[in-house]
Design a protein around this motif. Structure first.
Motif, mmCIF file in Angstrom:
data_model
loop_
_atom_site.group_PDB
_atom_site.id
_atom_site.type_symbol
_atom_site.label_atom_id
_atom_site.label_comp_id
_atom_site.label_asym_id
_atom_site.label_seq_id
_atom_site.Cartn_x
_atom_site.Cartn_y
_atom_site.Cartn_z
ATOM 1 N N UNK A 14 -146.358 -26.299 4.802
ATOM 2 C CA UNK A 14 -145.452 -25.315 3.354
ATOM 3 C C UNK A 14 -144.221 -26.312 4.608
ATOM 4 N N UNK A 15 -143.224 -26.605 3.757
ATOM 5 C CA UNK A 15 -141.781 -27.308 4.253
ATOM 6 C C UNK A 15 -141.128 -26.870 2.923
ATOM 7 N N UNK A 26 -141.842 -20.507 5.519
ATOM 8 C CA UNK A 26 -142.525 -21.632 5.747
ATOM 9 C C UNK A 26 -142.741 -21.942 7.261
ATOM 10 N N UNK A 27 -144.164 -23.320 7.410
ATOM 11 C CA UNK A 27 -144.276 -24.593 8.509
ATOM 12 C C UNK A 27 -142.911 -24.307 9.550
ATOM 13 N N UNK A 28 -142.602 -25.125 8.285
ATOM 14 C CA UNK A 28 -141.686 -26.120 8.555
ATOM 15 C C UNK A 28 -140.082 -26.259 8.076
ATOM 16 N N UNK A 29 -138.836 -26.350 8.289
ATOM 17 C CA UNK A 29 -137.754 -25.634 8.042
ATOM 18 C C UNK A 29 -136.792 -26.345 8.268
ATOM 19 N N UNK A 30 -136.201 -27.121 7.330
ATOM 20 C CA UNK A 30 -134.483 -28.209 7.219
ATOM 21 C C UNK A 30 -133.405 -27.205 7.600
ATOM 22 N N UNK A 31 -133.504 -27.654 9.373
ATOM 23 C CA UNK A 31 -131.770 -26.108 9.325
ATOM 24 C C UNK A 31 -130.810 -26.885 9.637
ATOM 25 N N UNK A 87 -149.565 -25.007 14.037
ATOM 26 C CA UNK A 87 -147.846 -26.178 14.898
ATOM 27 C C UNK A 87 -148.921 -27.465 14.668
ATOM 28 N N UNK A 88 -149.170 -27.355 15.910
ATOM 29 C CA UNK A 88 -149.849 -29.140 15.666
ATOM 30 C C UNK A 88 -149.519 -30.303 15.142
ATOM 31 N N UNK A 89 -150.527 -29.731 13.363
ATOM 32 C CA UNK A 89 -150.103 -30.446 12.357
ATOM 33 C C UNK A 89 -148.772 -30.717 12.241
ATOM 34 N N UNK A 90 -148.064 -29.414 11.480
ATOM 35 C CA UNK A 90 -146.184 -29.463 11.659
ATOM 36 C C UNK A 90 -145.412 -30.422 12.759
#
Length: 452
Positions: free
Chosen positions: A61-62, A114-119, A343-346
């Protein structure tokens, strides 16, 4: 009988030895556990990620904050990635930029990030220090780091670790209409000093007649800082951002800019002079029609408008010869939650979204400048009419938020203080004092510097 006693004695001896061995093993395990509990934030973050691997590791989830055109391109890039990586799915969510920091921080506190965050780059270290992010060092090599604009890469470093991968950079500039400037007898060149900026603002600022001076969105904290630098009220350097709005000269410039029609402070007039963006107020149309002198904005916002009658210029710099002032840069980076199950997939997805090729596609369609150095040697960026300006703004004059564990909190506080100014709950002097105090606290973190 003696044989039976000897057998029991042997049995008890074996049992006793077993208990001693078991006790030693248990003590060793407890000791290791204690050492782990006292480890660095980075180790705790890694442990959290390992502990969550029972979750659906291949469903990522991003969460990002983007304008529609940029989000559409990201969706296409992500779909292409999923097509070539069977078993990996990425759910993209686009949230309002003004809500993003508070929302993501709250979700992280609740273990629901979420797994991924644009900050925003200024938020990264604060969330890292709270243990909400996973360091990416083991996935992001020194060679890959060298491909990113150093100014942005250094923002990601804290406590010997790297906490995000830069995606883009967005310099603050001035957009202006040469024809309007000529007709208003403002000259053939954009304002180069704080005094000239104030004069330009005063010349056309007649909101009751639908005319505005030098406009900027004062509800956005980074826009505020860019304006304050231009007025000489904020000085950024590599260690900290210093607000000097409460000094006599800076405060006078601030008041003169906000209400040039008045000799004293007038909250109602200020609100008229700088109304927040709305459906009724489109500054780009006003600028194009000659109803506005200029606008403090970003390269991406300017390029997205594609209005041929508008030009770009650098904002006034306080004192380049003493390294005060400079061009204020916004930037965003992808970070991984410390609770991510994979985290590797992220990181693999993030790397694909931040290649030079991806950056060029985002520039071509959404006009967002990439963080990758090599992208500036390739079309379409290199062929852009303002290419040399971009290089100068970013590589020669660029200034960013220094490493600060409370930068996100301070930006939110600055936004709240400006809101009080709009509501008439305080005057510029009170606002300037509070804004200055916010960044005075940054001195406490001077000993914490980015890794080389």
């Amino acid at each position: 009988m003696l044989t039976k006693r000897r057998s029991l004695l042997v049995l008890f001896t074996i049992l006793g030895v077993s208990i001693i061995l078991l006790s030693q093993c248990t003590g060793s395990i407890q000791e290791k556990s204690t050492v782990a509990d006292e480890g660095a934030v980075a180790k705790s973050a890694k442990g959290a990620a390992e502990g969550d691997k029972g979750k659906t590791a291949n469903a990522l989830r991003a969460v990002v904050s983007m304008k529609d055109a940029e989000f559409t391109i990201l969706q296409k890039l992500s779909t292409q990635y999923a097509d070539t990586h069977p078993g990996i799915s990425v759910k993209l969510e686009n949230v309002a930029s003004r809500d993003a920091f508070v929302q993501l921080k709250k979700q992280s506190q609740l273990g629901e990030a979420p797994d991924i965050m644009l900050l925003d780059n200024a938020w990264v270290n604060e969330l890292a220090a709270l243990g909400y992010l996973l360091p990416v060092d083991e996935y992001f090599t020194t060679e890959q780091q060298a491909q990113v604009i150093p100014l942005l890469m250094n923002q990601m470093k804290w406590n010997g670790y790297i906490w995000g991968i830069p995606k883009d950079v967005d310099p603050y500039i001035m957009a202006w209409n040469k024809k309007t400037a000529a007709e208003a007898k403002l000259g053939t060149e954009p304002p180069a000093t704080a005094a000239e900026l104030i004069a330009w603002n005063k010349k056309l600022l007649k909101p009751d007649e639908g005319s505005y001076g030098v406009y900027t969105d004062l509800t956005e904290p980074n826009d505020l800082i860019a304006l304050f630098i231009a007025l000489g009220g904020a000085w950024p350097d590599s260690k900290q951002l210093t607000m000097k709005l409460n000094e006599a000269q800076s405060l006078k410039a601030l008041e003169s800019f906000f209400v040039p029609q008045e000799e004293g402070w007038n909250a109602k007039q200020f609100a008229k002079n700088f109304p927040p963006l709305s459906a009724q107020l489109n500054p780009w149309d006003l600028l194009s029609k000659g109803k506005m002198a200029a606008m403090v904005t970003t390269v991406s916002a300017f390029k997205q408008q594609a209005k041929s009658d508008l030009s770009i210029a650098a904002l006034p710099q306080n004192a380049p010869q003493t390294n005060d002032g400079g061009v204020w840069l916004k930037g965003r980076s992808f970070s991984i939650s410390s609770r991510s199950a994979n985290p590797k997939a992220a990181i693999d997805w993030i790397k694909e979204m931040t290649t030079a090729d991806a950056g060029n596609k985002l520039w071509a369609e959404a006009k967002v400048l990439p963080a990758q150095i090599i992208a500036y040697n390739l079309a379409p960026i290199r062929s852009d009419e303002h290419f040399n300006s971009y290089k100068w703004l970013i590589f020669d004059q660029g200034k960013v938020h220094p490493v600060d564990m409370e930068a996100g909190k301070k930006l939110s506080a600055l936004q709240n203080e400006m809101s009080k100014l709009y509501k008439g709950e305080q005057d510029p002097k009170s606002f300037a004092e509070k804004a200055s105090k916010l960044w005075t606290a940054a001195k406490k973190t001077e000993s914490v510097s980015p890794s080389p």
